[in-house]
Design a protein around this motif. Structure first.
Motif, PDB file in Angstrom:
ATOM      1  N   ALA A  61       0.495  59.080  19.822  1.00 61.27           N
ATOM      2  CA  ALA A  61       1.839  59.376  19.312  1.00 61.27           C
ATOM      3  C   ALA A  61       2.884  59.196  20.423  1.00 61.27           C
ATOM      4  O   ALA A  61       3.955  58.618  20.195  1.00 61.27           O
ATOM      5  CB  ALA A  61       1.897  60.799  18.761  1.00 61.27           C
ATOM      6  N   CYS A 118       3.516  55.498  21.106  1.00 67.37           N
ATOM      7  CA  CYS A 118       4.330  54.873  20.047  1.00 67.37           C
ATOM      8  C   CYS A 118       5.802  55.249  20.169  1.00 67.37           C
ATOM      9  O   CYS A 118       6.685  54.380  20.123  1.00 67.37           O
ATOM     10  CB  CYS A 118       3.818  55.275  18.667  1.00 67.37           C
ATOM     11  SG  CYS A 118       2.224  54.569  18.251  1.00 67.37           S
ATOM     12  N   THR A 119       6.096  56.529  20.312  1.00 61.72           N
ATOM     13  CA  THR A 119       7.496  56.953  20.362  1.00 61.72           C
ATOM     14  C   THR A 119       8.180  56.502  21.653  1.00 61.72           C
ATOM     15  O   THR A 119       9.362  56.163  21.641  1.00 61.72           O
ATOM     16  CB  THR A 119       7.632  58.478  20.197  1.00 61.72           C
ATOM     17  OG1 THR A 119       6.879  59.138  21.203  1.00 61.72           O
ATOM     18  CG2 THR A 119       7.150  58.923  18.821  1.00 61.72           C
ATOM     19  N   THR A 120       7.446  56.483  22.740  1.00 62.23           N
ATOM     20  CA  THR A 120       8.028  56.054  24.010  1.00 62.23           C
ATOM     21  C   THR A 120       8.284  54.553  24.007  1.00 62.23           C
ATOM     22  O   THR A 120       9.364  54.098  24.397  1.00 62.23           O
ATOM     23  CB  THR A 120       7.107  56.441  25.180  1.00 62.23           C
ATOM     24  OG1 THR A 120       6.949  57.864  25.175  1.00 62.23           O
ATOM     25  CG2 THR A 120       7.693  56.015  26.509  1.00 62.23           C
ATOM     26  N   SER A 161       8.861  52.708  21.583  1.00 66.00           N
ATOM     27  CA  SER A 161       9.899  52.323  20.627  1.00 66.00           C
ATOM     28  C   SER A 161      11.265  52.174  21.303  1.00 66.00           C
ATOM     29  O   SER A 161      12.136  51.480  20.775  1.00 66.00           O
ATOM     30  CB  SER A 161       9.983  53.339  19.483  1.00 66.00           C
ATOM     31  OG  SER A 161      10.540  54.555  19.941  1.00 66.00           O
ATOM     32  N   ALA A 176       5.079  61.281  28.048  1.00 63.20           N
ATOM     33  CA  ALA A 176       5.937  60.590  27.077  1.00 63.20           C
ATOM     34  C   ALA A 176       7.401  60.903  27.313  1.00 63.20           C
ATOM     35  O   ALA A 176       8.247  59.997  27.320  1.00 63.20           O
ATOM     36  CB  ALA A 176       5.541  60.988  25.659  1.00 63.20           C
ATOM     37  N   ASN A 177       7.721  62.156  27.516  1.00 67.97           N
ATOM     38  CA  ASN A 177       9.118  62.532  27.687  1.00 67.97           C
ATOM     39  C   ASN A 177       9.676  62.125  29.041  1.00 67.97           C
ATOM     40  O   ASN A 177      10.873  61.914  29.173  1.00 67.97           O
ATOM     41  CB  ASN A 177       9.317  64.011  27.383  1.00 67.97           C
ATOM     42  CG  ASN A 177       9.253  64.249  25.897  1.00 67.97           C
ATOM     43  OD1 ASN A 177      10.120  63.834  25.155  1.00 67.97           O
ATOM     44  ND2 ASN A 177       8.178  64.883  25.442  1.00 67.97           N
ATOM     45  N   THR A 236      10.484  58.463  28.209  1.00 63.73           N
ATOM     46  CA  THR A 236      11.577  58.417  27.231  1.00 63.73           C
ATOM     47  C   THR A 236      12.888  58.841  27.877  1.00 63.73           C
ATOM     48  O   THR A 236      13.938  58.243  27.633  1.00 63.73           O
ATOM     49  CB  THR A 236      11.257  59.310  26.015  1.00 63.73           C
ATOM     50  OG1 THR A 236      10.022  58.876  25.437  1.00 63.73           O
ATOM     51  CG2 THR A 236      12.355  59.240  24.972  1.00 63.73           C
TER      52      THR A 236
END
Length: 90
Positions: A11, A14-16, A18, A65-66, A69
């Motif tokens: 997850a 994917c979010t990173t 994007s 991830a953060n 991001t």
């Protein structure tokens, strides 16, 4: 625990990832006119809080991830702020 951590990493990936197309486009074109400054300010603040949360919880997927991001969003925000006067003139 392994399944939930693996799910978290997928997850997070994917979010990173994007954000990469937007970062690449902004760096190539320097065009940020259509991007909302207030949205990116709030988003950077929120991602910063998620990063702190991940660190405090020792949650590696959230922290990694953060971190990325936040880096990507800060790049976009930096270019947006640099272009602020130019965006207003157009």
């Amino acid at each position: 625990m392994l399944v939930s951590e693996t799910l978290g990493f997928i997850a997070a990936l994917c979010t990173t990832l994007s954000f990469l197309p937007q970062v690449i486009k902004v760096l190539k074109t320097r065009d940020t006119k259509a991007l909302s400054l207030s949205m990116y300010i709030v988003f950077v603040f929120g991602v910063s809080l998620w990063l702190v949360y991940g660190i405090l919880k020792s949650d590696l997927p959230i922290t990694i991830a953060n971190s990325f991001t936040l880096l990507f969003a800060c790049i976009i925000l930096f270019v947006k702020v640099q272009n602020r006067k130019q965006d207003k003139l157009s």
